[in-house]
Design a protein around this motif. Structure first.
Motif, PDB file in Angstrom:
ATOM      1  N   VAL A  12      47.350  -1.106 -26.494  1.00  0.00           N
ATOM      2  CA  VAL A  12      48.292  -2.250 -26.880  1.00  0.00           C
ATOM      3  C   VAL A  12      47.600  -2.492 -28.294  1.00  0.00           C
ATOM      4  CG1 VAL A  12      48.386  -4.839 -26.707  1.00  0.00           C
ATOM      5  CG2 VAL A  12      48.575  -3.654 -24.782  1.00  0.00           C
ATOM      6  N   SER A  41      48.348  -5.117 -31.280  1.00  0.00           N
ATOM      7  CA  SER A  41      48.666  -6.447 -31.459  1.00  0.00           C
ATOM      8  C   SER A  41      48.696  -6.912 -32.757  1.00  0.00           C
ATOM      9  CB  SER A  41      47.495  -7.393 -30.509  1.00  0.00           C
ATOM     10  OG  SER A  41      47.952  -8.724 -30.865  1.00  0.00           O
ATOM     11  N   LEU A  68      49.601 -10.416 -23.592  1.00  0.00           N
ATOM     12  CA  LEU A  68      49.163  -9.122 -23.436  1.00  0.00           C
ATOM     13  C   LEU A  68      48.898  -8.409 -22.415  1.00  0.00           C
ATOM     14  CD1 LEU A  68      48.670  -9.952 -26.563  1.00  0.00           C
ATOM     15  CD2 LEU A  68      46.362  -8.813 -26.684  1.00  0.00           C
ATOM     16  N   ILE A 104      42.733  -2.641 -27.007  1.00  0.00           N
ATOM     17  CA  ILE A 104      43.249  -3.513 -27.682  1.00  0.00           C
ATOM     18  C   ILE A 104      43.019  -2.946 -29.164  1.00  0.00           C
ATOM     19  CG2 ILE A 104      44.223  -5.758 -28.452  1.00  0.00           C
ATOM     20  CD1 ILE A 104      43.508  -6.685 -25.271  1.00  0.00           C
ATOM     21  N   ALA A 106      43.466 -11.771 -29.595  1.00  0.00           N
ATOM     22  CA  ALA A 106      43.385 -10.237 -28.873  1.00  0.00           C
ATOM     23  C   ALA A 106      42.138  -9.892 -28.473  1.00  0.00           C
ATOM     24  CB  ALA A 106      44.073  -9.391 -29.968  1.00  0.00           C
ATOM     25  N   ALA A 151      40.520  -8.913 -24.862  1.00  0.00           N
ATOM     26  CA  ALA A 151      40.058  -7.688 -24.506  1.00  0.00           C
ATOM     27  C   ALA A 151      38.522  -8.042 -23.803  1.00  0.00           C
ATOM     28  CB  ALA A 151      39.612  -6.776 -25.911  1.00  0.00           C
ATOM     29  N   TYR A 183      37.894  -2.776 -28.113  1.00  0.00           N
ATOM     30  CA  TYR A 183      38.654  -3.677 -29.156  1.00  0.00           C
ATOM     31  C   TYR A 183      38.352  -3.040 -30.473  1.00  0.00           C
ATOM     32  CZ  TYR A 183      39.658  -7.435 -32.140  1.00  0.00           C
ATOM     33  OH  TYR A 183      40.116  -8.038 -33.564  1.00  0.00           O
TER      34      TYR A 183
END
Length: 404
Positions: free
Chosen positions: A4, A6, A80, A86, A98, A102, A109
């Motif tokens: 992901v 973000s 998310l 992430i 975000a 995570a 992350y």
């Protein structure tokens, strides 16, 4: 592997993630980009999945800074999707949400910045946060003030949302979002990380969305109909009188002009205003064709491939966003930067220091510098020395480090 990416940012902060997503997908990685849905066709054209998060950047802002931050943080938790990693960029509330997601899910992350002066360093000052008046000139003091301002703006709303998910409070929110090992997605020649540094940084090179599509027939015809013109465009920044002044300054140097509308017709308000370092996402509309700006020596255009176009112009006049600065430098095009805010003064200083362009109060003087043979030669040399593909390098690093 599902990654992901973000962000909450304007187009200049979203396109690098599309570039990274394309490179990751080339390795068979599933990617979802969580970002504002101002330009969904860009994702569709690149074959990248977009999950809209947050109001469109160009929508009128609603509520106070803290209220908008709280809503954006809550949306990170709510939207998310499940993933193996992430990676977050953009304004701090989205980044904080975000990383918290995570942490909640127990997955890796990564934070990435698109300009060196987004990260704490004694060698440069921070970008000023909304409502903060810097006191003093010592960079370490200014970065401490920046951390305090981030806590004042976002700590309460972040910790309120975290508490609802059983997460402990965060004391220093900026450093929590940035981590102890942030990534820096800039070219090491154009935007170097200054050493010695108290913060370890992984510099990947800039993330450019591959965009070598053909230029429109009207653009090709205009380019073929005379000497290389000068490109003028301020991206997501308000064009206003700056566009007209730039066109007239270019004409005074005896050059034709290609004038970009930018984000035409998308409103004058920005959801970023007060939350981050960008504001005023208004482009130049069709009215540019009136008042002398649509004459035979000035072509007004909409979307165009910047890599393809910038290789064929005499110079690029722009606002100084990271993406445009890197793209022009990679194309070997001399630059004139008219900075508005945020990281733009930094890129203006780098272009000037490298001798690949100019900035300053006088557009006429800056254009003379940019259009000189010496600047053109230096721009070509810098282009040849720049790192080829930071998005490809970053994708390989993520896969090597985190693929199970």
């Amino acid at each position: 592997m599902h990654v992901v990416l973000s962000t909450y940012d304007s187009r200049g902060g979203v396109e690098p993630l599309i570039g990274l997503a394309v490179r990751l997908q080339g390795h068979g990685v599933r990617v979802t980009v969580c970002a504002p849905a101002d330009d969904p066709q860009r994702f569709a054209a690149a074959g990248v999945a977009l999950l809209p998060v947050g109001d469109p950047v160009t929508a009128p802002k609603r509520g106070t800074i803290k209220e908008r931050a709280a809503a954006l943080i809550a949306e990170q938790f709510a939207k998310l999707p499940a993933a193996d990693l992430i990676l977050a960029t953009g304004i701090l509330p989205a980044v904080l949400g975000a990383r918290s997601v995570a942490e909640l899910r127990g997955i890796p992350y990564v934070y990435a910045a698109f300009q060196p002066n987004s990260l704490p360093s004694p060698h440069h000052a921070p970008i000023t946060r909304p409502g903060v008046t810097p006191a003093g000139t010592d960079n370490r003091t200014l970065w401490k003030q920046d951390a305090d301002a981030a806590n004042d703006l976002f700590r309460d709303v972040l910790n309120a949302e975290r508490a609802g998910h059983g997460l402990p409070p965060v004391a220093e929110v900026r450093d929590y979002g940035f981590t102890e090992l942030p990534w820096l997605a800039t070219d090491s020649l154009l935007g170097p990380w200054p050493e010695p540094s108290e913060l370890e940084v992984i510099q990947t090179g800039t993330w450019i969305l591959p965009d070598e599509g053909p230029l429109a027939d009207e653009v090709e015809n205009f380019l073929d109909d005379g000497e290389p013109p000068v490109y003028v465009g301020f991206g997501s920044m308000p064009m206003g009188e700056a566009g007209r002044a730039a066109v007239e300054a270019v004409r005074a140097q005896g050059h034709r002009v290609i004038l970009s509308r930018g984000w035409a017709g998308r409103g004058d308000e920005s959801g970023l205003a007060g939350l981050g370092d960008e504001s005023g996402l208004a482009g130049l509309g069709d009215e540019a064709r009136r008042g002398g700006l649509g004459a035979d020596d000035c072509l007004v255009i909409g979307e165009a491939s910047h890599p393809a176009l910038f290789r064929r112009v005499a110079a690029v006049v722009h606002h100084g966003g990271s993406g445009t600065t890197h793209t022009a430098a990679r194309a070997g095009a001399p630059q004139v930067i008219v900075p508005h805010s945020g990281d733009q003064p930094y890129w203006a200083s780098r272009v000037t220091a490298l001798g690949i362009g100019a900035s300053g109060d006088s557009l006429e003087t800056a254009l003379k510098t940019a259009l000189s043979p010496e600047t053109a030669a230096t721009a070509a040399a810098v282009s040849a020395a720049m790192f080829a593909d930071g998005a490809a390098a970053a994708a390989e690093m993520l896969i090597e480090e985190y693929r199970q």
